[in-house]
Design a protein around this motif. Sequence first.
Motif: not given
Length: 89
Positions: A15-41
């Motif tokens: 369960l701890q491994e799943i939680r840490t992986r989930k946090a990593e994936v969320k941070s990657q998604i946020k970074e990708s969303a920020d990159f897309i937002k700045t690029t479209t801007h």
Amino acid sequence: MAANKIPSHQTEDVLQEIRTRKAEVKSQIKESADFIKTTTHKLFTPPPQATSKLGSFMNMVDQGLAVYDGVMMGMRVARNIRRIFGKRR
């Protein structure tokens, strides 16, 4: 039927491994969303206003090329659509 018994410490580790992986994936998604937002801007913001005559001339040339490119792309798309669906007469 024998029940699958997993020791509780292994379950907590998994369960701890799943939680840490989930946090990593969320941070990657946020970074990708920020990159897309700045690029479209950057893509859709108008160019800065020119302060010199040469700069304003270059802006006009750039806008003219953008219009030409848009018209040519539209003609290509229309031609391909006609090719796919056939010409109506």
